[in-house]
Motif scaffolding. Structure first.
Motif, PDB file in Angstrom:
ATOM      1  N   ALA A  14       0.835  -1.206   0.000  1.00  0.00           N
ATOM      2  CA  ALA A  14       0.000   0.000   0.000  1.00  0.00           C
ATOM      3  C   ALA A  14       0.868   1.254   0.000  1.00  0.00           C
ATOM      4  O   ALA A  14       0.587   2.226  -0.718  1.00  0.00           O
ATOM      5  CB  ALA A  14      -0.932  -0.015   1.217  1.00  0.00           C
ATOM      6  N   ALA A  35      -3.540   3.551  -6.780  1.00  0.00           N
ATOM      7  CA  ALA A  35      -3.643   3.630  -5.324  1.00  0.00           C
ATOM      8  C   ALA A  35      -5.044   4.015  -4.893  1.00  0.00           C
ATOM      9  O   ALA A  35      -5.602   3.450  -3.940  1.00  0.00           O
ATOM     10  CB  ALA A  35      -2.623   4.626  -4.776  1.00  0.00           C
ATOM     11  N   SER A  44      -7.482   1.053  -4.901  1.00  0.00           N
ATOM     12  CA  SER A  44      -6.988  -0.159  -4.250  1.00  0.00           C
ATOM     13  C   SER A  44      -7.578  -0.270  -2.853  1.00  0.00           C
ATOM     14  O   SER A  44      -7.809   0.737  -2.184  1.00  0.00           O
ATOM     15  CB  SER A  44      -5.459  -0.146  -4.165  1.00  0.00           C
ATOM     16  N   VAL A  51      -4.770   4.628  -0.599  1.00  0.00           N
ATOM     17  CA  VAL A  51      -5.218   3.235  -0.517  1.00  0.00           C
ATOM     18  C   VAL A  51      -6.185   3.085   0.647  1.00  0.00           C
ATOM     19  O   VAL A  51      -5.907   3.524   1.764  1.00  0.00           O
ATOM     20  CB  VAL A  51      -4.017   2.291  -0.338  1.00  0.00           C
TER      21      VAL A  51
END
Length: 444
Positions: free
Chosen positions: A21, A33, A36, A118
């Protein structure tokens, strides 16, 4: 049943996926990112939660955190965490390279809270993962089912949930409430009456077994504890500086590129440096404690060496374990209330094996950059973290390579997003800059 969609789903909120991450946030892969998600089944972020004991320490240097070896100027370093919580001076004054485990755990929790792009969710348990295919049969993604009945679809999947706890087959038939694995030690021990004279056995001769044996003296002070092991006795980790070079991230290439017989030798000899020993200071503490027991005429803790467990059964309100002496062949019975276990299954976790079967793979292989070999064109990709010792070396399950491995996976993700079905040389490109340059070139 609700379904969410993300580009990348990482299963497991431990150090491996936290390092990824951080890499995704720092390497600036366009939009990845922000799309995610990391999911963790626990309600908190903790490191080695079952053995998160006040006195336990990490066996690796603090600089082998989530990011320093990849980007020492990152805001996510362990030292920056100490600065943010006001403990940097105190840590430096301790004069130790190895932090306490609770401090590493606090660092991981801080990183999870500090992520800006993230998403990180706690209390989310994965129950299964299956491949998704389009009408023509091309693998396009993954469908992850959760314990609450909902699902998450993703193009990319990263499995970093750790290995499955190991229960020796000879003990597998015993009632589950009589077996205490190290991953559950803190929670199970809290359920037992502290002053009851329980009869317990600890199985194994490595670090986790040693930590439970030591802790039982405080947690169950009236207990009778037998520490059963196949080895001739306890040995300390080999931590000399030459050995520690085998845990450099750069050594992974040497393992991965080695001939089969060479790799077997590397793995066999490295095994002795991590899995077959106990940290030296803990050994000293254990020996001193048992010496004091003898000095004061206390006989509630003992080592039972060179012994196989050859049988086990439940009998009334106790369990009976059959012990066979490896020197003499003599068989004795040990009557117990609980058995404490350590160790993990060496093969791939059940989640990975089930997914592999669903894809139709004959075997589970990964590239140098940890991507599962699908053996077919695919718009999707799956990465495995912490379970690739057979190809990447013993360090794969440890903190030592986290930051660099996260960078490798992030680089490979960028390459795959650019040309998912082409044989791009992602494993031959060494830096994110080179991958970015490759992505800017026209496809041929």
């Amino acid at each position: 049943m609700t379904n969410r969609e993300v580009e990348l789903l990482a299963i497991g909120g431990g150090p491996a996926n936290l390092a990824l991450a951080v890499a995704l946030e720092e390497l600036g892969i366009d939009g990845l990112a922000e799309n995610s998600l990391v999911i963790e089944r626990g309600r908190t972020v903790e490191w080695q939660r079952g053995l998160l004991l006040p006195w336990t320490k990490s066996q690796v240097a603090f600089a082998k955190d989530l990011v320093t070896l990849r980007n020492p100027r990152s805001e996510f370093t362990f030292l920056n965490y100490l600065r943010c919580v006001g403990r940097l001076d105190d840590f430096i004054n301790m004069g130790s390279f190895t932090p306490y485990r609770v401090e590493i755990s606090g660092y991981l929790s801080w990183v999870a809270r500090t992520l800006r792009k993230v998403k990180f969710e706690l209390g989310v348990e994965c129950t299964s993962v299956a491949p998704l295919r389009d009408a023509s049969g091309v693998l396009t993604g993954w469908l992850t089912k959760l314990a609450d009945g909902s699902t998450i679809s993703s193009r990319y999947l990263v499995i970093g949930a750790g290995r499955d706890p190991y229960v020796p087959p000879v003990l597998a038939g015993l009632p589950a409430d009589r077996l205490v694995h190290s991953t559950q030690y803190r929670y199970r021990i809290a359920e037992l009456a502290k002053d009851t004279p329980h009869r317990v056995a600890v199985i194994g001769a490595a670090q986790s077994a040693a930590e439970m044996f030591r802790s039982l003296g405080n947690d169950l002070p009236a207990a009778d504890v037998s520490w059963v092991m196949r080895s001739i006795g306890l040995r300390s980790y080999d931590t000399n500086k030459f050995t520690n070079e085998l845990y450099y991230p750069s050594f992974i290439d040497k393992v991965f590129e080695a001939r089969p017989e060479g790799r077997d030798q590397i793995l066999r000899e490295m095994h002795l440096t991590n899995y077959s020993g106990v940290e030296t200071d803990l050994l000293e503490d254990l020996y001193a404690g048992m010496y004091l027991d003898k000095l004061h005429g206390v006989d509630r803790r003992r080592l039972v060496t060179m012994t196989d467990i050859t049988g086990a059964r439940e009998e009334g309100d106790e369990i009976v374990v059959e012990l066979t002496d490896r020197r003499t062949g003599q068989v004795n019975e040990l009557r117990l209330d609980y058995v404490f276990l350590a160790g993990f299954v060496r093969e791939m976790p059940a989640m990975v094996r089930d997914l592999s079967a669903a894809i139709g793979l004959d075997r589970i292989d990964v590239t140098r950059r940890y991507r599962l070999e699908l053996n077919e064109p695919s718009d999707a990709a799956c990465y495995l973290q912490g379970v690739n010792e057979a190809t990447h070396g013993i360090a794969d399950s440890l903190l030592s390579v986290l930051g660099n491995r996260a960078g490798d996976i992030a680089d490979d993700l960028l390459a795959h997003r650019t040309a998912p079905n082409e044989q791009i040389a992602a494993d031959e490109l060494d830096t994110a800059d080179e991958l970015a340059a490759a992505a800017a070139e026209p496809h041929r």
